[in-house]
Design a protein around this motif. Structure first.
Motif, PDB file in Angstrom:
ATOM      1  N   VAL A 328       0.790  -1.060   0.079  1.00 37.68           N
ATOM      2  CA  VAL A 328      -0.148   0.133   0.177  1.00 37.68           C
ATOM      3  C   VAL A 328       0.809   1.160   0.048  1.00 37.68           C
ATOM      4  O   VAL A 328       0.636   2.245  -0.639  1.00 37.68           O
ATOM      5  CB  VAL A 328      -0.983  -0.140   1.355  1.00 37.68           C
ATOM      6  N   LEU A 329       2.054   1.260   0.721  1.00 39.59           N
ATOM      7  CA  LEU A 329       2.935   2.391   0.858  1.00 39.59           C
ATOM      8  C   LEU A 329       3.562   2.644  -0.573  1.00 39.59           C
ATOM      9  O   LEU A 329       3.866   3.911  -0.755  1.00 39.59           O
ATOM     10  CB  LEU A 329       3.847   2.164   1.926  1.00 39.59           C
ATOM     11  N   LEU A 330       3.749   1.788  -1.249  1.00 36.80           N
ATOM     12  CA  LEU A 330       4.441   1.777  -2.479  1.00 36.80           C
ATOM     13  C   LEU A 330       3.559   2.467  -3.473  1.00 36.80           C
ATOM     14  O   LEU A 330       4.026   3.185  -4.129  1.00 36.80           O
ATOM     15  CB  LEU A 330       4.953   0.494  -2.954  1.00 36.80           C
ATOM     16  N   GLY A 331       2.229   2.081  -3.518  1.00 40.33           N
ATOM     17  CA  GLY A 331       1.193   2.408  -4.291  1.00 40.33           C
ATOM     18  C   GLY A 331       1.123   4.121  -3.929  1.00 40.33           C
ATOM     19  O   GLY A 331       0.858   4.930  -5.002  1.00 40.33           O
ATOM     20  N   LEU A 332       1.143   4.474  -2.570  1.00 40.18           N
ATOM     21  CA  LEU A 332       1.011   5.823  -2.225  1.00 40.18           C
ATOM     22  C   LEU A 332       2.306   6.823  -2.533  1.00 40.18           C
ATOM     23  O   LEU A 332       2.311   7.935  -2.751  1.00 40.18           O
ATOM     24  CB  LEU A 332       0.701   5.737  -0.684  1.00 40.18           C
ATOM     25  N   TRP A 333       3.461   6.095  -2.023  1.00 40.20           N
ATOM     26  CA  TRP A 333       4.542   6.827  -2.166  1.00 40.20           C
ATOM     27  C   TRP A 333       5.759   6.039  -2.873  1.00 40.20           C
ATOM     28  O   TRP A 333       6.531   5.444  -2.045  1.00 40.20           O
ATOM     29  CB  TRP A 333       5.041   7.179  -0.733  1.00 40.20           C
ATOM     30  N   PRO A 334       5.862   5.975  -4.130  1.00 40.62           N
ATOM     31  CA  PRO A 334       7.074   4.925  -4.859  1.00 40.62           C
ATOM     32  C   PRO A 334       8.256   5.372  -4.436  1.00 40.62           C
ATOM     33  O   PRO A 334       8.556   6.818  -4.701  1.00 40.62           O
ATOM     34  CB  PRO A 334       6.562   5.149  -6.086  1.00 40.62           C
ATOM     35  N   SER A 335       9.184   4.722  -3.976  1.00 44.41           N
ATOM     36  CA  SER A 335      10.476   5.209  -3.301  1.00 44.41           C
ATOM     37  C   SER A 335      11.115   3.744  -3.472  1.00 44.41           C
ATOM     38  O   SER A 335      10.912   2.561  -2.837  1.00 44.41           O
ATOM     39  CB  SER A 335      10.441   5.493  -1.953  1.00 44.41           C
ATOM     40  N   PRO A 336      12.430   4.000  -3.898  1.00 40.94           N
ATOM     41  CA  PRO A 336      13.460   2.726  -3.714  1.00 40.94           C
ATOM     42  C   PRO A 336      13.844   2.107  -2.588  1.00 40.94           C
ATOM     43  O   PRO A 336      13.951   1.057  -2.311  1.00 40.94           O
ATOM     44  CB  PRO A 336      14.678   3.376  -4.603  1.00 40.94           C
ATOM     45  N   VAL A 337      13.891   3.022  -1.506  1.00 42.86           N
ATOM     46  CA  VAL A 337      14.106   2.403  -0.078  1.00 42.86           C
ATOM     47  C   VAL A 337      12.852   1.624   0.280  1.00 42.86           C
ATOM     48  O   VAL A 337      13.121   0.915   1.120  1.00 42.86           O
ATOM     49  CB  VAL A 337      14.595   3.796   0.645  1.00 42.86           C
ATOM     50  N   VAL A 338      11.654   2.323   0.035  1.00 43.47           N
ATOM     51  CA  VAL A 338      10.646   1.716   0.513  1.00 43.47           C
ATOM     52  C   VAL A 338      10.366   0.194  -0.160  1.00 43.47           C
ATOM     53  O   VAL A 338      10.175  -0.793   0.198  1.00 43.47           O
ATOM     54  CB  VAL A 338       9.280   2.525   0.210  1.00 43.47           C
ATOM     55  N   ALA A 339      10.946   0.531  -1.671  1.00 43.55           N
ATOM     56  CA  ALA A 339      10.875  -1.074  -2.216  1.00 43.55           C
ATOM     57  C   ALA A 339      12.001  -2.108  -1.752  1.00 43.55           C
ATOM     58  O   ALA A 339      11.368  -3.324  -1.490  1.00 43.55           O
ATOM     59  CB  ALA A 339      11.376  -0.717  -3.812  1.00 43.55           C
ATOM     60  N   LEU A 340      12.992  -1.530  -1.423  1.00 38.37           N
ATOM     61  CA  LEU A 340      13.973  -2.400  -0.447  1.00 38.37           C
ATOM     62  C   LEU A 340      13.622  -2.833   0.808  1.00 38.37           C
ATOM     63  O   LEU A 340      13.788  -4.049   1.028  1.00 38.37           O
ATOM     64  CB  LEU A 340      15.486  -1.375  -0.423  1.00 38.37           C
ATOM     65  N   ASN A 341      13.042  -2.205   1.439  1.00 41.14           N
ATOM     66  CA  ASN A 341      12.344  -2.675   2.803  1.00 41.14           C
ATOM     67  C   ASN A 341      11.216  -3.566   2.677  1.00 41.14           C
ATOM     68  O   ASN A 341      10.997  -4.375   3.318  1.00 41.14           O
ATOM     69  CB  ASN A 341      11.797  -1.452   3.695  1.00 41.14           C
ATOM     70  N   ARG A 342      10.445  -3.311   1.469  1.00 46.86           N
ATOM     71  CA  ARG A 342       9.361  -4.295   1.274  1.00 46.86           C
ATOM     72  C   ARG A 342      10.218  -5.614   0.892  1.00 46.86           C
ATOM     73  O   ARG A 342       9.784  -6.980   1.251  1.00 46.86           O
ATOM     74  CB  ARG A 342       8.710  -3.788  -0.058  1.00 46.86           C
ATOM     75  N   ALA A 343      11.451  -5.630   0.212  1.00 49.84           N
ATOM     76  CA  ALA A 343      12.149  -6.939  -0.411  1.00 49.84           C
ATOM     77  C   ALA A 343      12.624  -7.503   0.907  1.00 49.84           C
ATOM     78  O   ALA A 343      12.490  -8.910   0.948  1.00 49.84           O
ATOM     79  CB  ALA A 343      13.242  -6.316  -1.114  1.00 49.84           C
ATOM     80  N   VAL A 344      12.851  -7.011   2.079  1.00 49.20           N
ATOM     81  CA  VAL A 344      13.482  -7.384   3.272  1.00 49.20           C
ATOM     82  C   VAL A 344      12.306  -8.170   3.925  1.00 49.20           C
ATOM     83  O   VAL A 344      12.631  -9.170   4.299  1.00 49.20           O
ATOM     84  CB  VAL A 344      14.173  -6.309   4.134  1.00 49.20           C
ATOM     85  N   ALA A 345      11.374  -7.413   3.812  1.00 49.42           N
ATOM     86  CA  ALA A 345       9.881  -8.128   4.563  1.00 49.42           C
ATOM     87  C   ALA A 345       9.574  -9.396   3.634  1.00 49.42           C
ATOM     88  O   ALA A 345       9.233 -10.343   4.375  1.00 49.42           O
ATOM     89  CB  ALA A 345       8.868  -7.263   4.635  1.00 49.42           C
ATOM     90  N   VAL A 346       9.820  -9.399   2.557  1.00 49.81           N
ATOM     91  CA  VAL A 346       9.471 -10.215   1.526  1.00 49.81           C
ATOM     92  C   VAL A 346      10.168 -11.727   1.966  1.00 49.81           C
ATOM     93  O   VAL A 346       9.969 -12.862   2.226  1.00 49.81           O
ATOM     94  CB  VAL A 346       9.388 -10.401   0.189  1.00 49.81           C
ATOM     95  N   GLY A 347      11.653 -11.461   2.314  1.00 49.02           N
ATOM     96  CA  GLY A 347      12.484 -12.483   2.523  1.00 49.02           C
ATOM     97  C   GLY A 347      12.194 -12.980   3.869  1.00 49.02           C
ATOM     98  O   GLY A 347      12.576 -14.178   4.173  1.00 49.02           O
ATOM     99  N   PHE A 348      11.574 -12.212   4.917  1.00 47.53           N
ATOM    100  CA  PHE A 348      11.459 -13.073   5.938  1.00 47.53           C
ATOM    101  C   PHE A 348       9.818 -13.548   6.130  1.00 47.53           C
ATOM    102  O   PHE A 348       9.652 -14.348   6.967  1.00 47.53           O
ATOM    103  CB  PHE A 348      11.505 -12.040   7.420  1.00 47.53           C
ATOM    104  N   ALA A 349       9.044 -13.145   5.275  1.00 47.63           N
ATOM    105  CA  ALA A 349       7.790 -13.657   5.176  1.00 47.63           C
ATOM    106  C   ALA A 349       7.992 -15.230   4.363  1.00 47.63           C
ATOM    107  O   ALA A 349       7.158 -16.057   4.727  1.00 47.63           O
ATOM    108  CB  ALA A 349       6.669 -12.892   4.376  1.00 47.63           C
ATOM    109  N   ASP A 350       8.681 -15.012   3.060  1.00 48.88           N
ATOM    110  CA  ASP A 350       8.564 -16.043   2.421  1.00 48.88           C
ATOM    111  C   ASP A 350      10.066 -16.897   2.171  1.00 48.88           C
ATOM    112  O   ASP A 350      10.175 -17.901   1.127  1.00 48.88           O
ATOM    113  CB  ASP A 350       8.132 -15.648   0.907  1.00 48.88           C
TER     114      ASP A 350
END
Length: 418
Positions: A328-350
């Motif tokens: 949701v945050l990426l849709g509202l505020w696209p940012s490479p740093v947010v995308a990196l944080n999301r990638a980290v979260a994906v790594g711990f989720a999957d």
């Protein structure tokens, strides 16, 4: 009387803690930002000599402000023609304040908080380039060096120096008023101010360079300013979300460093040290911000922080909810740093492999080319799946991009297998 070393330490501490107060209070009496900066820097130099003979004052900020203002007053008295020049910061038709003898009062009629708000809204004026606003605020309100600010923005020092110089000239040439906007103007001016306050908190939370991981003075200034903005604009979602984010993030401060000063990552922190009262306040503020419209990115960032804080352990963290919030945050505020944080979260989720795949899409992102956390996060996932040679290379890359000594020590421990 104090020793020279004690005075030097007191002046250094006053610079860390009081620079913004002193400059903001002095600027009301100056004809330009440069004149105020010169007067304040001179006051700090004079303190080095004066405090050795008079002792360290009980209120260093008041002493420095009075000294800086007196320097301005003396300059005006020496050159009577200067009085005919209108203060550039208060507008051509405004004669500005009469020179006041600083001995009449240490702070003047306005509070330091008012002065800081006045300064931050001036630094964040819409006439300034967006990339210059935060830089100028960090320089003037927080006293960061050009090199420190350049590291915050991932640009070279000469580039940042030119950016700050242009911003100062713009303020002078455009005669940007040194004041807080009226209550009607505040909402449209608010977003930029919130961005800047968030930047200040981020720099204080993890200093870009130096021997300390945390700059408590910057965090406290950001916290105070966010709370003041929330009090001024209680119906706006942005201030509530930003205050929630700051409170929830800072609730973990006591657990971030070990007794030996070593950095402890979130995964290994003793959650019993987290500030439960602050977490309750931050969660309530986050819920308040999420109910308001339009949805603020700070409300979403606070929600992510709240999910981290709610987990009873690292393993119990709801990573899938965090990934969803980042979407949701990426849709509202696209940012490479947010995308990196999301990638980290994906790594711990999957799993780490999924995290690495998500990060691979960011490796050629120009804005992350000098961002050490990308290499550090990649190294961590590579280590977790046993690709140790690749992990070593990534840790070495992260070390090259890291100027904070506490973070460097942590990366070196990881590199050594610790």
């Amino acid at each position: 009387m104090p020793t020279r070393a004690e005075v030097a330490a007191a002046v250094a501490e006053a610079h860390r803690a009081e620079w913004g107060f002193v400059l903001a209070s002095t600027l009301r009496f100056a004809a330009s930002i440069d004149e105020a900066e010169d007067a304040v820097q001179d006051a700090y130099v004079r303190a080095l000599a004066a405090w050795e003979s008079t002792g360290i004052p009980a209120r260093p900020g008041a002493w420095l402000t009075t000294t800086a203002r007196r320097r301005l007053l003396d300059a005006r008295r020496r050159d009577a023609t200067a009085a005919r020049h209108l203060p550039e910061l208060v507008g051509q038709d405004d004669p500005g304040p009469e020179p006041v003898d600083p001995s009449d009062g240490p702070w003047g009629s306005d509070s330091p908080a008012d002065d800081r708000l006045r300064l931050i809204f001036t630094c964040c004026h819409p006439a300034l380039a967006p990339e210059a606003r935060a830089a100028l605020t960090l320089r003037l309100l927080c006293g960061l060096t050009t090199a420190e600010i350049a590291r915050c923005f991932l640009v070279s020092e000469p580039t940042m120096a030119a950016r700050i110089t242009r911003a100062k000239k713009k303020i002078a040439q455009a005669r940007i008023p040194y004041r807080v906007p009226s209550i009607d103007e505040l909402p449209e001016r608010l977003e930029t101010v919130l961005d800047v306050v968030h930047m200040i908190f981020t720099v204080g939370h993890t200093a870009p360079a130096g021997e300390d991981l945390v700059r408590a003075d910057l965090m406290e200034r950001a916290h105070e300013t966010a709370r003041l903005l929330h009090r001024l604009l209680p119906e706006e979602p942005g201030p509530a979300g930003l205050l929630a984010l700051i409170v929830l993030t800072d609730a973990r401060r006591a657990a971030r460093l070990g007794a030996d000063g070593a950095f402890i990552p979130l995964e290994d922190q003793d959650r019993a040290l987290w500030d439960r009262r602050a977490m309750r306040e931050g969660t309530a503020l986050a819920k308040e911000a999420l109910r308001r419209r339009p949805l603020s990115r700070f409300a979403l960032m606070a929600a992510i922080a709240a999910v981290h804080d709610e987990g009873s352990s690292w393993e119990a963290t709801d990573w899938r909810e965090i990934v969803g919030l980042y979407d949701v945050l990426l849709g509202l505020w696209p940012s490479p740093v947010v995308a990196l944080n999301r990638a980290v979260a994906v790594g711990f989720a999957d799993g780490p492999a999924a995290g690495l795949a998500a990060m691979a899409r960011l490796e050629f992102e120009p804005q992350l080319a000098r961002y050490g956390y990308l290499a550090a996060a990649r190294a961590d996932f590579l280590r977790r799946i046993g690709r140790l040679d690749e992990a070593r290379i990534a840790y070495e890359e992260a070390l090259v991009l890291t100027d904070n000594e506490v973070e460097r020590a942590y990366l070196e421990r990881r590199l050594g297998g610790g």
